[in-house]
Every structure is written in structure tokens, then in C-alpha cells.
Design a protein around this motif. Structure first.
Motif, PDB file in Angstrom:
ATOM      1  N   HIS A 141      -1.271  24.011   3.846  1.00 23.32           N
ATOM      2  CA  HIS A 141      -2.157  22.873   4.033  1.00 23.32           C
ATOM      3  C   HIS A 141      -1.381  21.627   4.447  1.00 23.32           C
ATOM      4  O   HIS A 141      -0.172  21.520   4.232  1.00 23.32           O
ATOM      5  CB  HIS A 141      -2.925  22.555   2.745  1.00 23.32           C
ATOM      6  N   SER A 142      -2.137  20.671   4.982  1.00 25.65           N
ATOM      7  CA  SER A 142      -1.633  19.334   5.261  1.00 25.65           C
ATOM      8  C   SER A 142      -2.466  18.345   4.447  1.00 25.65           C
ATOM      9  O   SER A 142      -3.696  18.359   4.527  1.00 25.65           O
ATOM     10  CB  SER A 142      -1.737  19.029   6.758  1.00 25.65           C
ATOM     11  N   PHE A 143      -1.794  17.523   3.639  1.00 27.52           N
ATOM     12  CA  PHE A 143      -2.457  16.561   2.768  1.00 27.52           C
ATOM     13  C   PHE A 143      -2.096  15.139   3.186  1.00 27.52           C
ATOM     14  O   PHE A 143      -0.931  14.851   3.464  1.00 27.52           O
ATOM     15  CB  PHE A 143      -1.988  16.713   1.311  1.00 27.52           C
ATOM     16  N   LEU A 144      -3.084  14.255   3.169  1.00 29.51           N
ATOM     17  CA  LEU A 144      -2.809  12.824   3.216  1.00 29.51           C
ATOM     18  C   LEU A 144      -3.003  12.304   1.803  1.00 29.51           C
ATOM     19  O   LEU A 144      -4.113  12.345   1.258  1.00 29.51           O
ATOM     20  CB  LEU A 144      -3.748  12.112   4.190  1.00 29.51           C
ATOM     21  N   LEU A 145      -1.918  11.839   1.194  1.00 35.62           N
ATOM     22  CA  LEU A 145      -1.942  11.371  -0.185  1.00 35.62           C
ATOM     23  C   LEU A 145      -2.055   9.850  -0.180  1.00 35.62           C
ATOM     24  O   LEU A 145      -1.085   9.139   0.098  1.00 35.62           O
ATOM     25  CB  LEU A 145      -0.671  11.825  -0.909  1.00 35.62           C
ATOM     26  N   ASP A 146      -3.260   9.363  -0.417  1.00 37.74           N
ATOM     27  CA  ASP A 146      -3.616   7.952  -0.315  1.00 37.74           C
ATOM     28  C   ASP A 146      -3.524   7.490   1.135  1.00 37.74           C
ATOM     29  O   ASP A 146      -2.966   8.176   1.998  1.00 37.74           O
ATOM     30  CB  ASP A 146      -2.786   7.085  -1.258  1.00 37.74           C
ATOM     31  N   THR A 147      -4.100   6.311   1.406  1.00 33.26           N
ATOM     32  CA  THR A 147      -4.278   5.889   2.796  1.00 33.26           C
ATOM     33  C   THR A 147      -3.803   4.467   3.074  1.00 33.26           C
ATOM     34  O   THR A 147      -4.093   3.920   4.136  1.00 33.26           O
ATOM     35  CB  THR A 147      -5.765   5.994   3.191  1.00 33.26           C
ATOM     36  N   GLY A 148      -3.080   3.860   2.134  1.00 33.26           N
ATOM     37  CA  GLY A 148      -2.691   2.474   2.331  1.00 33.26           C
ATOM     38  C   GLY A 148      -3.889   1.543   2.292  1.00 33.26           C
ATOM     39  O   GLY A 148      -4.999   1.933   1.915  1.00 33.26           O
ATOM     40  N   GLY A 195       0.838  -1.191   0.000  1.00 27.69           N
ATOM     41  CA  GLY A 195       0.000   0.000   0.000  1.00 27.69           C
ATOM     42  C   GLY A 195       0.867   1.233   0.000  1.00 27.69           C
ATOM     43  O   GLY A 195       2.094   1.153   0.102  1.00 27.69           O
ATOM     44  N   LEU A 196       0.219   2.386  -0.117  1.00 30.75           N
ATOM     45  CA  LEU A 196       0.955   3.651  -0.158  1.00 30.75           C
ATOM     46  C   LEU A 196       0.160   4.736   0.541  1.00 30.75           C
ATOM     47  O   LEU A 196      -1.055   4.868   0.346  1.00 30.75           O
ATOM     48  CB  LEU A 196       1.210   4.066  -1.614  1.00 30.75           C
ATOM     49  N   SER A 197       0.856   5.509   1.370  1.00 29.72           N
ATOM     50  CA  SER A 197       0.275   6.697   1.995  1.00 29.72           C
ATOM     51  C   SER A 197       1.408   7.655   2.329  1.00 29.72           C
ATOM     52  O   SER A 197       2.426   7.245   2.908  1.00 29.72           O
ATOM     53  CB  SER A 197      -0.503   6.339   3.266  1.00 29.72           C
ATOM     54  N   VAL A 198       1.230   8.908   1.934  1.00 31.31           N
ATOM     55  CA  VAL A 198       2.249   9.937   2.143  1.00 31.31           C
ATOM     56  C   VAL A 198       1.594  11.149   2.790  1.00 31.31           C
ATOM     57  O   VAL A 198       0.539  11.609   2.333  1.00 31.31           O
ATOM     58  CB  VAL A 198       2.908  10.348   0.803  1.00 31.31           C
ATOM     59  N   LEU A 199       2.203  11.659   3.838  1.00 24.67           N
ATOM     60  CA  LEU A 199       1.736  12.890   4.475  1.00 24.67           C
ATOM     61  C   LEU A 199       2.546  14.046   3.915  1.00 24.67           C
ATOM     62  O   LEU A 199       3.772  14.074   4.024  1.00 24.67           O
ATOM     63  CB  LEU A 199       1.909  12.813   5.991  1.00 24.67           C
ATOM     64  N   LEU A 200       1.858  15.005   3.294  1.00 22.04           N
ATOM     65  CA  LEU A 200       2.499  16.180   2.704  1.00 22.04           C
ATOM     66  C   LEU A 200       2.091  17.415   3.492  1.00 22.04           C
ATOM     67  O   LEU A 200       0.898  17.714   3.615  1.00 22.04           O
ATOM     68  CB  LEU A 200       2.081  16.333   1.239  1.00 22.04           C
ATOM     69  N   TYR A 230      -6.725  17.899   3.786  1.00 25.17           N
ATOM     70  CA  TYR A 230      -7.228  17.207   2.599  1.00 25.17           C
ATOM     71  C   TYR A 230      -6.711  15.773   2.590  1.00 25.17           C
ATOM     72  O   TYR A 230      -5.544  15.528   2.918  1.00 25.17           O
ATOM     73  CB  TYR A 230      -6.742  17.873   1.303  1.00 25.17           C
ATOM     74  N   VAL A 231      -7.575  14.843   2.199  1.00 20.28           N
ATOM     75  CA  VAL A 231      -7.122  13.486   1.912  1.00 20.28           C
ATOM     76  C   VAL A 231      -7.415  13.239   0.434  1.00 20.28           C
ATOM     77  O   VAL A 231      -8.530  13.437  -0.036  1.00 20.28           O
ATOM     78  CB  VAL A 231      -7.783  12.429   2.827  1.00 20.28           C
ATOM     79  N   PHE A 232      -6.370  12.852  -0.284  1.00 19.29           N
ATOM     80  CA  PHE A 232      -6.444  12.649  -1.728  1.00 19.29           C
ATOM     81  C   PHE A 232      -6.364  11.156  -2.013  1.00 19.29           C
ATOM     82  O   PHE A 232      -5.429  10.479  -1.572  1.00 19.29           O
ATOM     83  CB  PHE A 232      -5.285  13.377  -2.413  1.00 19.29           C
ATOM     84  N   ILE A 233      -7.346  10.643  -2.731  1.00 19.00           N
ATOM     85  CA  ILE A 233      -7.365   9.227  -3.115  1.00 19.00           C
ATOM     86  C   ILE A 233      -7.095   9.148  -4.611  1.00 19.00           C
ATOM     87  O   ILE A 233      -7.894   9.608  -5.432  1.00 19.00           O
ATOM     88  CB  ILE A 233      -8.709   8.568  -2.774  1.00 19.00           C
ATOM     89  N   SER A 234      -5.968   8.549  -4.974  1.00 22.34           N
ATOM     90  CA  SER A 234      -5.547   8.576  -6.375  1.00 22.34           C
ATOM     91  C   SER A 234      -6.370   7.657  -7.269  1.00 22.34           C
ATOM     92  O   SER A 234      -6.550   7.958  -8.460  1.00 22.34           O
ATOM     93  CB  SER A 234      -4.060   8.211  -6.477  1.00 22.34           C
ATOM     94  N   HIS A 235      -6.874   6.537  -6.721  1.00 25.31           N
ATOM     95  CA  HIS A 235      -7.711   5.641  -7.522  1.00 25.31           C
ATOM     96  C   HIS A 235      -8.411   4.658  -6.591  1.00 25.31           C
ATOM     97  O   HIS A 235      -8.204   4.686  -5.382  1.00 25.31           O
ATOM     98  CB  HIS A 235      -6.902   4.930  -8.606  1.00 25.31           C
TER      99      HIS A 235
END
Length: 262
Positions: free
Chosen positions: A31-38, A21-26, A59-64
Motif C-alpha cells: 500500500h501507499s499511505f499519506l500520513l496526515d496532510t499538513g 504542519g506534518l505530512s509523511v508519504l509511506l 489510504y490517507v490517515f488523519i491523526s487528529h
């Protein structure tokens, strides 16, 4: 701007867990983004061990729509009561399958998302002043060979090749997040209308799928077209693939793992 890998297939930190899985905190100035959530609640445990407060994410961004990127969303939303969820409608409605090794569902289990928190993206465009999302990315350049294993179930129950209309990419402040880059790294870069300083994400270049000639050609094109861009990849990019790309691109491309920050 700072980004920290919360979930990945790899880690050099024995205090952190790994999963497919993948999750990155930016974290940016604004702003603070959660990029995907594993794929699970692992992001919560790893975030705590890294001293990151996910309740503060904007923001939480779900790529797919695949589970390894969206599976942790329901756990995240149990502790975060404010973040806007950026996602393609097709990601939430689709039924996704992999035929790699054997047929199995890779569809995420979605939580109820309050309407006021949902940012359903159907077209490329800006969300606020400093966030740009790419949708329905044109497939001008070759797609990853690993996509041959991935399918969606249509209304008749048939398994048809996934065209990744449910995939998004996000740009903010010079950083481009690719998720898994099922649409192809070159295509995602071509769809981004802004200068890219840093690319972070999986590139879906699987070991034993892409030819060495194809990878060398890709590396040459990236180095030539984006000489000022640095690439960071892991998750669905194979070890052998990374070695080949580094052989062509040197330190312009690096691998990441759980706990890495930059």
C-alpha cells in the motif's frame, strides 16, 4: 518500506517549502499511505518536487482534527479520487482551539468525503490485514505539558480542555505513526499490541514546557522498554527537547525534516 517527509516545520532542502504542519508519504510493498496532510496545499507542491504521485495513494490517515494535520486533505482529494480516509469521527465534528499566545481556532476545514471512501474509526482494531489503528488511547502515563494550551468548544460554547478522543495512531509493518502524540508517546506505544521497529511523528514535547528531568526520565524509559526501536521526530518536538533526548538515547532518536526519506 519507505517513508518520505512531505511537510514539516524544518527542511535542509532549499527546493522545498515549510509550514507548521506534518505530512509523511509511506510506501510499502502492498500500500501507499499519506500520513496526515499538513495545513495547506503545500504537500502537493513538495510532493511534485520530490517526484511523488499522490494520485496513487491508497489510504490517507488523519491523526487528529487540528488544522496542521488535516488542513491539506481537501487539496489532496482534488487530485486523488480513490484513497480511503482513515479518521476519528470526533476529529471531523470537533471545534478545536489553542490559547497559546492568544485564543485562535485550529479547526480543520473538511472536504466532503464520499461515504464509500470514509473509514471512521471509533475503536482500536485492524483495517485490512496489515493496518492497525489505535483509538481512544488510554492515558496511563503522563501527557505532554503543551496540551495545557489546547481546548475544544462544547455545545454550550465553553472552552474545555481537549482530552484527545479525536486522536488516532497507525501501525503497519513495524512502523508506528504518532501524528502529534498529544496522548503521550508512552501511552501510544503501550496501546500498540505489536513490536515497533520505527516510530515516526511529532511527540508534542515543546521547548520551555517539559522539564529536563522529565525528558531525561522519558528517554531512559524509552531506551529501556524499547531497545530495538528507532525514533524519528520533528514538527511539534522542540530543538532543545531533541537535543536532551539524543543526549540520553544517542542515535536511537533522530530528527527529520521536509524531503527526508528512510
Amino acid at each position: 518500506m519507505k517513508w518520505t517527509v512531505l511537510v514539516d516545520n524544518r527542511t535542509n532542502n532549499p527546493a522545498l517549502e515549510t509550514e507548521h504542519g506534518l505530512s509523511v508519504l509511506l510506501e510499502t510493498e502492498r500500500h501507499s499511505f499519506l500520513l496526515d496532510t499538513g495545513a495547506s496545499d503545500m504537500l502537493m507542491r513538495n510532493a511534485e518536487r520530490l517526484g511523488k504521485d499522490l494520485s496513487a495513494v491508497d489510504y490517507v490517515f488523519i491523526s487528529h482534527g487540528h488544522n496542521d494535520h488535516a488542513g491539506g486533505l481537501r487539496h489532496f482529494m482534488e487530485v486523488n479520487k480513490k484513497a480511503k480516509v482513515i479518521v476519528a469521527p470526533e476529529a471531523m465534528s470537533g471545534k478545536f482551539y489553542s490559547k497559546r499566545r492568544y485564543l485562535h481556532s485550529i479547526t480543520a476545514e473538511w472536504p466532503e468525503i464520499p461515504q464509500e471512501r470514509l473509514l471512521a474509526v471509533e475503536h482500536s482494531g485492524s483495517i485490512g490485514d496489515d493496518i492497525y489503528v489505535m483509538a481512544h488511547i488510554p492515558h496511563i502515563h503522563p501527557m505532554p505539558e503543551g496540551n495545557q494550551h489546547l481546548f475544544v468548544q462544547d455545545r454550550q460554547g465553553l472552552y474545555v480542555p481537549d482530552d484527545f478522543r479525536h486522536e488516532l495512531a497507525l501501525y503497519t509493518g513495524g512502523l508506528l505513526f504518532t501524528g502529534c502524540a498529544h496522548s503521550g508517546l508512552e501511552n501510544i506505544l503501550a496501546a500498540c499490541p505489536f513490536p515497533v521497529k520505527t516510530v515516526v511523528g511529532g511527540f508534542h514535547l515543546l521547548d520551555h514546557h517539559e522539564s529536563e528531568a522529565r525528558l531525561s526520565d522519558l528517554a531512559h524509559k524509552l531506551a529501556e522498554a524499547y531497545p530495538q526501536t528507532h525514533f524519528y521526530t520533528s514538527h511539534c518536538t522542540g530543538d532543545a527537547v531533541i537535543a536532551i533526548l539524543q543526549g540520553e538515547m544517542g542515535d536511537k532518536i533522530q530528527s527529520f525534516s521536509c524531503g527526508m526519506n528512510s
